[in-house]
Write an enzyme that holds these catalytic residues in place. Structure first.
Site, PDB file in Angstrom:
ATOM      1  N   ASN A 123     -10.221  -0.441  -0.366  1.00  0.00           N
ATOM      2  CA  ASN A 123      -8.758  -0.349  -0.330  1.00  0.00           C
ATOM      3  C   ASN A 123      -8.212  -0.973  -1.622  1.00  0.00           C
ATOM      4  OD1 ASN A 123      -6.022  -0.573   0.141  1.00  0.00           O
ATOM      5  ND2 ASN A 123      -6.232  -1.425   2.193  1.00  0.00           N
ATOM      6  N   HIS A 178      -3.631   7.176   2.218  1.00  0.00           N
ATOM      7  CA  HIS A 178      -3.961   5.807   1.807  1.00  0.00           C
ATOM      8  C   HIS A 178      -5.331   5.461   2.382  1.00  0.00           C
ATOM      9  CE1 HIS A 178      -3.856   1.642   0.992  1.00  0.00           C
ATOM     10  NE2 HIS A 178      -3.699   1.272   2.248  1.00  0.00           N
ATOM     11  N   CYS A 208       0.816  -1.220   0.000  1.00  0.00           N
ATOM     12  CA  CYS A 208       0.000   0.000   0.000  1.00  0.00           C
ATOM     13  C   CYS A 208       0.847   1.266   0.000  1.00  0.00           C
ATOM     14  CB  CYS A 208      -0.939  -0.005   1.197  1.00  0.00           C
ATOM     15  SG  CYS A 208      -2.112  -1.358   1.111  1.00  0.00           S
TER      16      CYS A 208
END
Ligand code: UT7
Length: 331
Positions: free
Chosen positions: A284, A254, A117
Site C-alpha cells: 500500500n 486503491h 489514500c
C-alpha cells in the site's frame, strides 16, 4: 446536459519505485508475523523502500520526469502541479513547490493536497475541474508517499502493509466534445472515522500520552468501511453515468488489501482479469497506488487511447471516491 468548455484528459503516466525490496520473510524475522499470514490477509508479498532519510520530493520529481518524458511534453508548458501526499518533505513549504523548481516548470503554480489514500483521486478531480472550467490547460498530478518515514517498523499491525512509491499523470485540456477524457466522478468524506486511521503528533492537535508520529490503524473497522464504501461509490459512479460494470475495461482500485479489491470487483460483477492488481509487489503506497496501477496497466499493454477506466479509492478520514474516464489524448 451542460457541455464543458474543455474535456480533461489523462494523457500519460510515469512512476518511480525504489530499488530496495522488503520481503515478508524479512518482516517475519523482525516482528511476530509470517509470509502465510501476510499473503492470506492482505495479498502483499513485498514492498519497495527508499533509503532512510529520502525526502518525498525526490521520488515525486522522478515520477514527474518520467511522466513528462512519456508524454513528450516540456515542463515549461505546465500550468500547475498538484502533489498528493501525507509525507511531504516539510510542513512548509508544500512539496509541489520543490517539484516545480526541480522539473523546471517555470510558469506552473504548485501545491500539495492531503487526503491520504484518496489523495490522488482528489488531485485528479481538482485538476479536471480546473481544466473543464478553462482555468488551466496542462496540470501534472503526482501521488507520492514515503510511508517508511511514518511507520513503526516494529508494529506488526502496520509495518507489513505499506511501501514507498510515486506516480504521476499528465492532464490536458481537449475539445469539449472529445471522445476521451474524464466523464464523471464523486467524492465523499466521513470524519466520524477520523481516529480509526491516523498519524497523530504531526499537527496542532495535542498528542495523547504515549502517541508517536506514526500510522495507527484500527484494521478491522477500516476494513469494514473500505469494503462498503469502495463498492458503493464504484457502483454509484457508474450508474450515475448510465453505466454498469460491463461497460468498463479496467478497474483501477486503491491497493490496501486484495480482499477489499475482490469485494469491489464482485459488487460490480467485473472479473478480476479486468482489475489491475500490484499490491503483491508494492504493498500500500497510499497516494501513489492509483498511478502505479495505471502504469502497471500501461506496461501490460492494457492502457491505450479510449480504454474505459474506473478509479476507486478509500482512505484515512474517512475519505473515498471514484472516477470514470476514458484514457488518452484526443486526435
Ligand atoms: O489504505 C487505507 C485504508 N486501509 C485499509 O483499507 C486497510 C483495512 N484493513 C485491513 O486491510 C486489515 O484489517 C488488516 C490487513 C490491517 C488486518 O487484517 P484482519 O484480517 O482484519 O486482521 P485483524 O486486525 O482482525 O487481526 C486478526 C489477528 C489478531 O490477533 P487476535 O486478536 O485474533 O489474536 C491480530 O493481532 O491477527 C493478528 N495480527 C497479525 N498476525 C500476524 C495482526 N497483524 C498481524 C501480523 N501477523 N502482521
Amino acid at each position: 446536459m451542460l457541455q464543458p468548455r474543455a474535456t480533461a484528459q489523462c494523457v500519460a503516466v510515469g512512476t518511480f519505485l525504489p530499488e530496495r525490496r522488503l520481503t515478508n520473510a524479512e518482516l517475519s524475522a523482525r516482528v511476530d508475523t509470517s509470509d502465510e499470514w501476510i499473503i492470506s490477509r492482505t495479498g502483499i508479498r513485498e514492498r519497495r523502500l527508499v533509503e532512510p532519510g529520502t525526502p518525498c520530493s525526490v521520488i515525486a520529481i522522478a515520477a514527474g520526469h518520467d511522466c513528462l518524458r512519456n508524454a513528450g511534453v516540456g515542463a515549461e508548458t505546465l500550468d500547475g502541479i498538484i502533489v498528493a501526499t501525507i509525507t511531504g518533505d516539510q510542513r512548509m513549504p508544500a512539496t509541489a513547490n520543490v517539484v516545480q523548481h526541480a522539473l523546471g516548470a517555470t510558469k506552473a503554480w504548485g501545491y500539495d493536497l492531503l487526503n491520504a489514500c484518496n489523495g490522488f483521486l482528489a488531485a485528479l478531480t481538482t485538476a479536471a475541474s480546473m481544466i473543464e472550467a478553462g482555468r488551466a490547460k496542462r496540470i501534472l498530478i503526482i501521488g507520492a508517499d514515503v510511508m517508511s518515514s511514518i511507520i513503526d517498523h516494529h508494529d506488526r499491525n502496520t509495518c507489513i502493509l505499506f511501501g514507498d512509491g510515486a506516480g504521476a499523470v499528465l492532464m490536458e485540456a481537449g475539445p469539449g466534445d472529445a471522445a476521451v477524457g474524464v466523464r464523471g466522478w464523486e467524492m465523499h468524506s466521513d470524519g466520524a472515522g477520523a481516529n480509526e486511521l491516523i498519524v497523530p503528533c504531526t499537527g496542532s492537535a495535542p498528542a495523547l500520552p504515549g502517541q508517536k508520529p506514526v500510522v495507527y490503524q484500527n484494521g478491522r473497522t477500516v476494513f469494514a468501511h473500505a469494503v462498503r464504501r469502495m463498492a458503493e461509490v464504484a457502483e454509484h459512479c457508474l450508474t450515475s453515468q448510465g453505466l454498469a460494470g460491463s461497460d468498463v475495461d479496467l478497474i483501477i482500485p486503491h491497493q490496501a488489501n486484495i480482499r477489499i479489491i475482490e469485494a469491489t470487483a464482485e459488487r460490480l460483477h467485473v472479473p478480476m482479469s479486468q482489475v489491475v492488481v500490484n499490491i503483491d509487489r508494492v504493498g500500500n503506497t497510499t497516494a501513489a497506488t492509483l498511478p502505479l496501477a495505471l502504469a502497471q496497466a500501461a506496461a501490460d499493454g492494457r492502457l491505450v487511447t479510449g480504454t474505459r477506466i474506473l478509479l476507486v479509492a478509500f482512505g484515512g478520514g474517512f475519505t473515498w471516491g471514484a472516477c470514470y474516464l476514458q484514457w488518452g489524448r484526443s486526435a
